[in-house]
Design a protein around this motif. Structure first.
Motif, PDB file in Angstrom:
ATOM      1  N   CYS A 201      -4.552  -0.449   8.141  1.00  0.00           N
ATOM      2  CA  CYS A 201      -3.097  -0.446   7.996  1.00  0.00           C
ATOM      3  C   CYS A 201      -2.481   0.810   8.603  1.00  0.00           C
ATOM      4  CB  CYS A 201      -2.716  -0.534   6.519  1.00  0.00           C
ATOM      5  SG  CYS A 201      -2.874  -2.172   5.784  1.00  0.00           S
ATOM      6  N   VAL A 202      -3.032   1.951   8.256  1.00  0.00           N
ATOM      7  CA  VAL A 202      -2.458   3.210   8.725  1.00  0.00           C
ATOM      8  C   VAL A 202      -2.629   3.359  10.236  1.00  0.00           C
ATOM      9  CG1 VAL A 202      -2.607   5.725   8.571  1.00  0.00           C
ATOM     10  CG2 VAL A 202      -2.713   4.344   6.494  1.00  0.00           C
TER      11      VAL A 202
ATOM     12  N   ASP B   3      10.976   4.971   7.123  1.00  0.00           N
ATOM     13  CA  ASP B   3       9.574   4.646   6.832  1.00  0.00           C
ATOM     14  C   ASP B   3       8.910   5.704   5.948  1.00  0.00           C
ATOM     15  OD1 ASP B   3       9.881   2.431   8.490  1.00  0.00           O
ATOM     16  OD2 ASP B   3       9.132   3.475  10.249  1.00  0.00           O
ATOM     17  N   ALA B   4       9.680   6.257   5.035  1.00  0.00           N
ATOM     18  CA  ALA B   4       9.187   7.362   4.213  1.00  0.00           C
ATOM     19  C   ALA B   4       7.906   7.003   3.465  1.00  0.00           C
ATOM     20  CB  ALA B   4      10.267   7.810   3.228  1.00  0.00           C
ATOM     21  N   THR B   5       7.863   5.821   2.854  1.00  0.00           N
ATOM     22  CA  THR B   5       6.681   5.467   2.056  1.00  0.00           C
ATOM     23  C   THR B   5       5.457   5.234   2.937  1.00  0.00           C
ATOM     24  OG1 THR B   5       7.373   3.143   2.047  1.00  0.00           O
ATOM     25  CG2 THR B   5       8.023   4.502   0.164  1.00  0.00           C
ATOM     26  N   LEU B   6       5.691   4.768   4.174  1.00  0.00           N
ATOM     27  CA  LEU B   6       4.569   4.557   5.083  1.00  0.00           C
ATOM     28  C   LEU B   6       3.965   5.884   5.518  1.00  0.00           C
ATOM     29  CD1 LEU B   6       6.049   1.702   7.302  1.00  0.00           C
ATOM     30  CD2 LEU B   6       4.697   1.522   5.216  1.00  0.00           C
ATOM     31  N   HIS B   7       4.817   6.867   5.790  1.00  0.00           N
ATOM     32  CA  HIS B   7       4.312   8.189   6.144  1.00  0.00           C
ATOM     33  C   HIS B   7       3.639   8.849   4.931  1.00  0.00           C
ATOM     34  CE1 HIS B   7       5.974   8.120  10.139  1.00  0.00           C
ATOM     35  NE2 HIS B   7       7.157   7.797   9.663  1.00  0.00           N
ATOM     36  N   ARG B   8       4.192   8.585   3.755  1.00  0.00           N
ATOM     37  CA  ARG B   8       3.555   9.108   2.538  1.00  0.00           C
ATOM     38  C   ARG B   8       2.135   8.567   2.403  1.00  0.00           C
ATOM     39  NH1 ARG B   8       6.359   7.509  -3.004  1.00  0.00           N
ATOM     40  NH2 ARG B   8       5.616   5.453  -2.314  1.00  0.00           N
ATOM     41  N   LEU B   9       1.928   7.294   2.748  1.00  0.00           N
ATOM     42  CA  LEU B   9       0.588   6.708   2.700  1.00  0.00           C
ATOM     43  C   LEU B   9      -0.349   7.432   3.663  1.00  0.00           C
ATOM     44  CD1 LEU B   9      -1.354   4.489   1.708  1.00  0.00           C
ATOM     45  CD2 LEU B   9      -0.478   3.033   3.561  1.00  0.00           C
ATOM     46  N   TRP B  10       0.144   7.776   4.848  1.00  0.00           N
ATOM     47  CA  TRP B  10      -0.675   8.508   5.814  1.00  0.00           C
ATOM     48  C   TRP B  10      -1.101   9.866   5.249  1.00  0.00           C
ATOM     49  CZ3 TRP B  10      -3.949   9.866   9.205  1.00  0.00           C
ATOM     50  CH2 TRP B  10      -3.870  11.065   9.915  1.00  0.00           C
ATOM     51  N   TYR B  11      -0.167  10.596   4.667  1.00  0.00           N
ATOM     52  CA  TYR B  11      -0.523  11.903   4.117  1.00  0.00           C
ATOM     53  C   TYR B  11      -1.447  11.763   2.905  1.00  0.00           C
ATOM     54  CZ  TYR B  11       2.788  14.182   7.228  1.00  0.00           C
ATOM     55  OH  TYR B  11       3.429  14.659   8.350  1.00  0.00           O
ATOM     56  N   ASP B  12      -1.277  10.681   2.158  1.00  0.00           N
ATOM     57  CA  ASP B  12      -2.191  10.398   1.048  1.00  0.00           C
ATOM     58  C   ASP B  12      -3.601  10.181   1.585  1.00  0.00           C
ATOM     59  OD1 ASP B  12      -3.311   9.720  -1.379  1.00  0.00           O
ATOM     60  OD2 ASP B  12      -2.282   7.791  -1.556  1.00  0.00           O
ATOM     61  N   MET B  13      -3.708   9.367   2.633  1.00  0.00           N
ATOM     62  CA  MET B  13      -5.010   9.090   3.235  1.00  0.00           C
ATOM     63  C   MET B  13      -5.612  10.361   3.826  1.00  0.00           C
ATOM     64  SD  MET B  13      -5.736   6.329   6.255  1.00  0.00           S
ATOM     65  CE  MET B  13      -7.059   6.582   7.440  1.00  0.00           C
ATOM     66  N   ARG B  14      -4.801  11.178   4.464  1.00  0.00           N
ATOM     67  CA  ARG B  14      -5.324  12.405   5.062  1.00  0.00           C
ATOM     68  C   ARG B  14      -5.823  13.373   3.991  1.00  0.00           C
ATOM     69  NH1 ARG B  14      -1.943  15.755   9.585  1.00  0.00           N
ATOM     70  NH2 ARG B  14      -0.941  16.720   7.779  1.00  0.00           N
ATOM     71  N   SER B  15      -5.108  13.433   2.875  1.00  0.00           N
ATOM     72  CA  SER B  15      -5.572  14.279   1.769  1.00  0.00           C
ATOM     73  C   SER B  15      -6.865  13.740   1.177  1.00  0.00           C
ATOM     74  CB  SER B  15      -4.497  14.358   0.680  1.00  0.00           C
ATOM     75  OG  SER B  15      -3.333  15.005   1.166  1.00  0.00           O
ATOM     76  N   GLN B  16      -6.946  12.412   1.035  1.00  0.00           N
ATOM     77  CA  GLN B  16      -8.157  11.810   0.476  1.00  0.00           C
ATOM     78  C   GLN B  16      -9.372  12.058   1.368  1.00  0.00           C
ATOM     79  OE1 GLN B  16      -8.791  10.304  -2.399  1.00  0.00           O
ATOM     80  NE2 GLN B  16      -6.699  10.626  -3.118  1.00  0.00           N
TER      81      GLN B  16
ATOM     82  N   LEU C 285       0.826  -1.202   0.000  1.00  0.00           N
ATOM     83  CA  LEU C 285       0.000   0.000   0.000  1.00  0.00           C
ATOM     84  C   LEU C 285       0.860   1.252   0.000  1.00  0.00           C
ATOM     85  CD1 LEU C 285      -2.812  -0.957   2.533  1.00  0.00           C
ATOM     86  CD2 LEU C 285      -3.172  -0.152   0.199  1.00  0.00           C
ATOM     87  N   ALA C 286       1.915   1.231   0.805  1.00  0.00           N
ATOM     88  CA  ALA C 286       2.779   2.407   0.915  1.00  0.00           C
ATOM     89  C   ALA C 286       3.488   2.691  -0.402  1.00  0.00           C
ATOM     90  CB  ALA C 286       3.801   2.193   2.031  1.00  0.00           C
ATOM     91  N   GLU C 287       3.872   1.649  -1.116  1.00  0.00           N
ATOM     92  CA  GLU C 287       4.588   1.835  -2.375  1.00  0.00           C
ATOM     93  C   GLU C 287       3.660   2.297  -3.496  1.00  0.00           C
ATOM     94  OE1 GLU C 287       6.445  -1.901  -3.035  1.00  0.00           O
ATOM     95  OE2 GLU C 287       7.981  -1.603  -1.474  1.00  0.00           O
ATOM     96  N   LEU C 288       2.440   1.775  -3.528  1.00  0.00           N
ATOM     97  CA  LEU C 288       1.526   2.086  -4.638  1.00  0.00           C
ATOM     98  C   LEU C 288       0.641   3.296  -4.362  1.00  0.00           C
ATOM     99  CD1 LEU C 288       0.364  -1.508  -5.667  1.00  0.00           C
ATOM    100  CD2 LEU C 288       2.156  -0.101  -6.696  1.00  0.00           C
ATOM    101  N   GLY C 289       0.311   3.558  -3.077  1.00  0.00           N
ATOM    102  CA  GLY C 289      -0.573   4.664  -2.759  1.00  0.00           C
ATOM    103  C   GLY C 289      -2.035   4.276  -2.873  1.00  0.00           C
ATOM    104  N   TYR C 290      -2.891   5.170  -2.414  1.00  0.00           N
ATOM    105  CA  TYR C 290      -4.330   4.889  -2.352  1.00  0.00           C
ATOM    106  C   TYR C 290      -4.945   4.692  -3.732  1.00  0.00           C
ATOM    107  CZ  TYR C 290      -9.306   5.914  -2.071  1.00  0.00           C
ATOM    108  OH  TYR C 290     -10.662   5.860  -2.208  1.00  0.00           O
ATOM    109  N   ALA C 291      -4.693   5.622  -4.640  1.00  0.00           N
ATOM    110  CA  ALA C 291      -5.412   5.637  -5.913  1.00  0.00           C
ATOM    111  C   ALA C 291      -5.056   4.452  -6.803  1.00  0.00           C
ATOM    112  CB  ALA C 291      -5.130   6.946  -6.651  1.00  0.00           C
ATOM    113  N   ARG C 292      -3.869   3.884  -6.635  1.00  0.00           N
ATOM    114  CA  ARG C 292      -3.391   2.863  -7.558  1.00  0.00           C
ATOM    115  C   ARG C 292      -3.552   1.445  -7.020  1.00  0.00           C
ATOM    116  NH1 ARG C 292       2.534   4.762  -8.005  1.00  0.00           N
ATOM    117  NH2 ARG C 292       2.773   2.819  -9.173  1.00  0.00           N
ATOM    118  N   THR C 293      -4.294   1.270  -5.944  1.00  0.00           N
ATOM    119  CA  THR C 293      -4.409  -0.059  -5.362  1.00  0.00           C
ATOM    120  C   THR C 293      -5.854  -0.552  -5.336  1.00  0.00           C
ATOM    121  OG1 THR C 293      -4.581   0.891  -3.143  1.00  0.00           O
ATOM    122  CG2 THR C 293      -2.405   0.178  -3.864  1.00  0.00           C
ATOM    123  N   SER C 294      -5.997  -1.848  -5.313  1.00  0.00           N
ATOM    124  CA  SER C 294      -7.260  -2.528  -5.059  1.00  0.00           C
ATOM    125  C   SER C 294      -6.922  -3.742  -4.201  1.00  0.00           C
ATOM    126  CB  SER C 294      -7.918  -2.984  -6.363  1.00  0.00           C
ATOM    127  OG  SER C 294      -7.124  -3.979  -6.992  1.00  0.00           O
ATOM    128  N   LEU C 295      -7.926  -4.377  -3.620  1.00  0.00           N
ATOM    129  CA  LEU C 295      -7.650  -5.573  -2.838  1.00  0.00           C
ATOM    130  C   LEU C 295      -6.969  -6.646  -3.697  1.00  0.00           C
ATOM    131  CD1 LEU C 295     -10.792  -6.100  -0.548  1.00  0.00           C
ATOM    132  CD2 LEU C 295      -8.547  -5.216   0.077  1.00  0.00           C
TER     133      LEU C 295
END
Length: 223
Positions: free
Chosen positions: A86-87, A126-139, A48-58
Motif C-alpha cells: 500500500c505505502v 493526504d495527511a493520514t496516508l503520510h502518517r501511515l508512511w511515517y508509522d511504517m518508517r518508525s516500525q 490502513l491510514a486511519e487505523l495505523g499499523y499497530a491497530r490493524t489486521s487483515l
C-alpha cells in the motif's frame, strides 16, 4: 476460495515440453496478479491510514472494505505484506505528481512555487496516508521485515527531491550546495513537522510548510 480467483495466481515457469506460448501466458498471469494487488491495496489504503499499523489486521481491513478476509489473504501473505504494498503504491503516485510539476515548470520560480504548493496540498489532503508512511518508517527500526522496503521508498523520495533541487539549480543558473541525502533530510524534516502540526490542528501548518519550502530551496544552491 473459488477456482476463478485461483487462476489469478502466477503460475511457475513453463517446462521445455510446454506449449510455445506458455511463457506469454505465465507473464499475463503475473501481470494480472500484480494489477489485482494494486487494486486491493488502493482499496485498503484509507483504512490502513486511519487505523495505523499497530491497530490493524487483515481481518479488520476486510471488515472496512468490500473484500473478504480470504481474498486479502490470498493476494497478501500477511498484514506486513499488505502495508508495504500500500505505502509503496501510494508513494509511487506521489513521486509522479512531483515529476509532473518538474515537467510543467519553465522557470525556477515556477518550479519553486509548484513544489512548495504541492507539499502543502498533499500534507493537507493526504495527511493520514503520510502518517501511515511515517508509522511504517518508525516500525522499521524495530521490525526487520519493513527495512528493505522502507529504504527503497526512502531512496525513491530522495531521488525525487534531488531532481527538484538539481532542476531548480539548473533553471536559476546556480549550483547545489548539498548532497542528495542532506536535501532530502531537510525537506522531509519540514514536511514531517508540518504534518504533525496539521494533525494537531494548527491552522497555519500548511501555509508555514509552503513558505518554509519556498525559502529553503534557494538556500540549497549558490551562484
Amino acid at each position: 476460495m473459488t477456482n476463478a480467483l485461483n487462476t489469478d495466481r502466477p503460475a511457475g515457469t513453463a517446462t521445455p515440453s510446454g506449449p510455445p506460448n506458455a511463457d506469454r501466458v505465465s507473464r499475463r498471469q503475473v501481470d494480472k496478479f500484480a494489477q489485482r494487488r494494486d487494486q486491493l491495496a488502493a482499496a485498503a489504503l484509507q483504512t490502513l491510514a486511519e487505523l495505523g499499523y499497530a491497530r490493524t489486521s487483515l481481518r479488520e481491513i476486510a471488515q472496512n472494505t468490500d473484500f473478504s478476509h480470504g481474498v486479502l489473504h490470498y493476494y497478501f501473505a500477511d498484514k506486513v505484506d499488505l502495508i508495504i504494498h500500500c505505502v509503496k503504491h501510494y508513494k509511487a503516485i506521489c513521486v509522479r505528481r512531483y515529476d509532473e510539476i518538474l515537467a510543467a515548470s519553465a522557470t525556477a520560480a515556477e518550479l519553486a512555487e509548484g513544489f512548495a504548493a504541492g507539499l502543502a496540498v498533499t500534507a493537507g489532503q493526504d495527511a493520514t496516508l503520510h502518517r501511515l508512511w511515517y508509522d511504517m518508517r518508525s516500525q522499521s527500526l524495530f521490525e526487520p521485515a519493513f527495512r528493505a522496503d522502507v529504504l527503497e521508498i526512502d531512496d525513491s523520495l530522495q531521488r525525487m527531491i534531488w531532481r527538484v533541487v538539481s532542476r531548480y539549480a539548473e533553471l536559476s543558473d546556480r549550483t547545489p550546495t548539498v548532497v542528495p541525502a542532506t536535501a532530502y533530510a531537510m525537506f522531509d524534516g519540514l514536511f514531517q513537522h508540518a504534518l504533525l502540526r496539521h494533525l494537531a490542528g494548527a491552522p497555519d501548518a500548511l501555509d508555514t510548510l509552503r513558505a518554509e519550502a519556498l525559502a529553503l530551496l534557494p538556500r540549497l544552491t549558490r551562484d
